[in-house]
Design a protein around this motif. Structure first.
Motif, short mmCIF file in Angstrom:
data_model
loop_
_atom_site.label_atom_id
_atom_site.label_comp_id
_atom_site.label_asym_id
_atom_site.label_seq_id
_atom_site.Cartn_x
_atom_site.Cartn_y
_atom_site.Cartn_z
N VAL A 19 0.84 -1.21 0.00
CA VAL A 19 0.00 0.00 0.00
C VAL A 19 0.87 1.26 0.00
O VAL A 19 0.63 2.20 -0.76
N ILE A 20 1.91 1.26 0.84
CA ILE A 20 2.79 2.43 0.94
C ILE A 20 3.52 2.68 -0.38
O ILE A 20 3.56 3.81 -0.89
N LEU A 21 4.09 1.60 -0.95
CA LEU A 21 4.82 1.75 -2.21
C LEU A 21 3.91 2.22 -3.35
O LEU A 21 4.28 3.08 -4.14
N GLY A 22 2.70 1.65 -3.40
CA GLY A 22 1.77 2.05 -4.44
C GLY A 22 1.33 3.49 -4.31
O GLY A 22 1.19 4.21 -5.31
N PHE A 25 4.82 5.80 -5.01
CA PHE A 25 5.44 5.80 -6.34
C PHE A 25 4.43 5.76 -7.49
O PHE A 25 4.79 5.99 -8.64
N GLY A 26 3.18 5.44 -7.18
CA GLY A 26 2.15 5.47 -8.21
C GLY A 26 2.42 4.49 -9.34
O GLY A 26 2.93 3.38 -9.13
N THR A 27 2.10 4.90 -10.54
CA THR A 27 2.19 4.00 -11.71
C THR A 27 3.62 3.61 -12.06
O THR A 27 3.83 2.72 -12.89
N LYS A 28 4.61 4.23 -11.43
CA LYS A 28 6.00 3.88 -11.72
C LYS A 28 6.32 2.44 -11.32
O LYS A 28 7.25 1.84 -11.88
N ILE A 29 5.57 1.89 -10.34
CA ILE A 29 5.87 0.53 -9.91
C ILE A 29 4.75 -0.44 -10.29
O ILE A 29 4.67 -1.55 -9.74
N ALA A 30 3.90 -0.04 -11.20
CA ALA A 30 2.79 -0.91 -11.61
C ALA A 30 3.29 -2.24 -12.18
O ALA A 30 2.59 -3.25 -12.14
N VAL A 32 5.31 -4.30 -10.97
CA VAL A 32 5.54 -5.37 -10.00
C VAL A 32 4.37 -6.35 -9.96
O VAL A 32 4.46 -7.42 -9.33
N LYS A 33 3.30 -6.02 -10.65
CA LYS A 33 2.12 -6.89 -10.68
C LYS A 33 2.45 -8.29 -11.17
O LYS A 33 1.82 -9.28 -10.76
N ILE A 34 3.46 -8.42 -12.03
CA ILE A 34 3.80 -9.73 -12.58
C ILE A 34 4.23 -10.71 -11.49
O ILE A 34 3.99 -11.91 -11.56
N ILE A 35 4.84 -10.17 -10.42
CA ILE A 35 5.25 -11.02 -9.30
C ILE A 35 4.02 -11.63 -8.63
O ILE A 35 3.98 -12.82 -8.31
N GLY A 36 3.01 -10.79 -8.43
CA GLY A 36 1.77 -11.28 -7.85
C GLY A 36 1.06 -12.27 -8.75
O GLY A 36 0.49 -13.26 -8.28
N ASP A 37 1.09 -12.02 -10.05
CA ASP A 37 0.45 -12.94 -11.01
C ASP A 37 1.12 -14.32 -10.98
O ASP A 37 0.44 -15.35 -11.07
N ILE A 38 2.43 -14.33 -10.87
CA ILE A 38 3.15 -15.61 -10.78
C ILE A 38 2.74 -16.36 -9.52
O ILE A 38 2.50 -17.58 -9.54
N PHE A 39 2.64 -15.65 -8.41
CA PHE A 39 2.23 -16.26 -7.14
C PHE A 39 0.84 -16.90 -7.26
O PHE A 39 0.63 -18.05 -6.83
N ILE A 198 -1.02 -5.76 -4.27
CA ILE A 198 -1.59 -4.60 -3.56
C ILE A 198 -0.91 -3.31 -4.02
O ILE A 198 -1.55 -2.27 -4.20
N ALA A 199 0.41 -3.36 -4.21
CA ALA A 199 1.14 -2.18 -4.68
C ALA A 199 0.61 -1.74 -6.05
O ALA A 199 0.41 -0.55 -6.30
N SER A 200 0.38 -2.71 -6.93
CA SER A 200 -0.12 -2.40 -8.26
C SER A 200 -1.52 -1.80 -8.21
O SER A 200 -1.81 -0.79 -8.88
N VAL A 201 -2.42 -2.40 -7.41
CA VAL A 201 -3.79 -1.90 -7.31
C VAL A 201 -3.81 -0.51 -6.68
O VAL A 201 -4.54 0.39 -7.13
N THR A 202 -3.00 -0.32 -5.62
CA THR A 202 -2.95 0.99 -4.96
C THR A 202 -2.38 2.05 -5.89
O THR A 202 -2.83 3.20 -5.90
N ALA A 203 -1.39 1.66 -6.69
CA ALA A 203 -0.79 2.61 -7.63
C ALA A 203 -1.83 3.13 -8.62
O ALA A 203 -1.79 4.31 -9.02
N GLU A 204 -2.76 2.30 -9.01
CA GLU A 204 -3.76 2.68 -10.01
C GLU A 204 -5.00 3.34 -9.40
O GLU A 204 -5.67 4.11 -10.06
#
Length: 408
Positions: A19-22, A25-30, A32-39, A198-204
């Motif tokens: 949540v904090i990272l998203g 940094f906003g869309t700059k770290i969107a 990272v979603k691929i890591i969650g998708d792999i999980f 969560i970082a990806s969703v929060t970023a968006e």
């Protein structure tokens, strides 16, 4: 020596960091979603074979005689309470709309699939039955896999009356345990995977994503309390127990369920207290309780239905009657043979969400609060199993009066 941080705590930390990272940094770290998708894919890869093996083993190891009148009665109770629990979750989600407030984007093709072509009820029911089990396994069609597993389990139970197929039953149970171990291994990646999602969703979407989570937990808590009141009321009326006797009988069961969030870990306490504190004779408790752990999950059914409705609201989708019916049916069948350990709800969601046509990343937000939801889930699961056991014991005249401890 440093104390080991529990997985639950790690997941919460991962969610907070995400949540904090998203937010920062906003869309700059969107990306990272691929890591969650792999999980999520790693979890999903083992769920279908796990359900397949668990259901066959649970039914197949029972003597065929026990799958007669008592089996039909037990199955009726399982289906009835699970259906009501799923319906409660559906109604709570539909009425109070916990998912409103988040505007996630859905692929236009999925929107068309979900809303553009209504499916006839007869076609949907026919789709529950497989024409090729290997095709169903390959496509991850959970309902068809479970239907086949139930039928195969009954045949195995009958064929194994002389213990000729005990090796197959033992092999399925061992394979089932290995699959559980595999999922538990993958769950160690949950802090990283869920944190990334969560970082990806929060970023968006910003920090507004947190509000529906609190609403979801509050609704689930209310639904749990209402359902518990109904279950305890049933026991008091049918088994002629006082509220004090019921609370004494369930005290240890509730404590273990809440602290372990595991139906499997609660089973030994259930079986002990069912006999010693609630007066259920062994021949009933030893049949119904283990079967209930594998095939009956009232808390999970309510959670899955509420989760699915909430996720459709994340994407601003309206629910048709057919969609509601499908959610309830999926919530029921997904409870058959799901993982009875912490994190099992996450695995069950990976079964239902793709079947509904929703993206797997829909799970990310609710996965972050899965431990808290797991408390409500497990309490309803174990209380539901024990309640059904009491009702069947009372009907079969296998319930004896147990006195409360006398205070000195």
């Amino acid at each position: 020596m440093r104390g080991k941080i529990q997985l639950t705590t790690q997941i919460i930390i991962g969610m907070v960091i995400g949540v904090i990272l998203g937010a920062v940094f906003g869309t700059k770290i969107a990306g990272v979603k691929i890591i969650g998708d792999i999980f999520l894919r790693l979890i999903q890869m083992a769920v279908i074979p796990l359900v397949f093996c668990t259901v066959i083993a649970a039914i197949g190891k029972l003597p065929i005689k026990r799958l007669g009148r008592l089996g039909v009665k037990t199955a009726a109770w399982f289906m009835g309470t699970t259906f009501i629990a799923a319906l409660v979750g559906l109604v709570l989600g539909w009425w109070f709309k916990p998912g409103v407030g988040i505007d996630l984007k859905l692929n236009p093709e999925l929107v068309e699939k979900l809303t553009g072509h209504p499916v006839a009820t007869s076609d949907m029911i026919l789709g529950f039955f497989p024409t090729n089990i290997f095709d169903a396994l390959a496509k991850g069609n959970t309902i068809q896999v479970i239907i086949f597993a139930l039928c195969f389990g009954v045949v195995l139970s009958k064929a194994n009356s002389q213990q000729k197929y005990q090796g197959l039953v033992n092999g399925l149970e061992k394979l089932n345990q290995l699959l559980v171990d595999l999922i538990q291994l993958v769950l160690r990646l949950a802090p990283l995977g869920i944190g990334a999602l969560i970082a990806s969703v929060t970023a968006e979407n910003g920090l507004t994503v947190l509000i529906p989570l609190f609403k979801f937990l509050a609704l689930f808590g209310v639904g749990t309390l209402l359902f518990l009141a109904v279950l305890f009321g049933m026991i008091m009326i049918r088994a002629h127990m006082s509220l004090r006797t019921v609370m004494y009988g369930f005290a240890n069961i509730l404590i273990i369920a809440m602290t372990t969030t595991s139906s499997a870990a609660s089973l030994p306490v259930e079986m002990h207290d069912a006999e010693k504190r609630l007066g259920i004779k062994k021949e009933i408790s030893e049949l119904v309780l283990p079967l209930g752990m594998a095939l009956n999950s009232n808390g999970l059914a309510m959670y899955l239905a509420l989760s699915c409705v909430t996720m459709t609201q994340f994407y601003g989708l309206s629910l048709s009657f057919i969609m509601m019916f499908k959610i309830v049916m999926l919530a029921i069948v997904a409870c058959l043979g799901t993982v009875a350990v912490p994190g099992g709800g996450l695995g069950a969601l990976t079964i239902i969400v793709p079947t509904l046509g929703l993206p797997l990343e829909s799970i990310a937000l609710l996965a972050g609060i899965d431990w808290f939801a797991g408390i409500f889930r497990t309490v309803l699961n174990v209380v539901g199993d024990t309640t059904i056991t009491i009702m069947i014991a009372a009907d079969e005249k296998q319930l004896k009066q147990v006195g409360l401890p006398v205070k000195n």
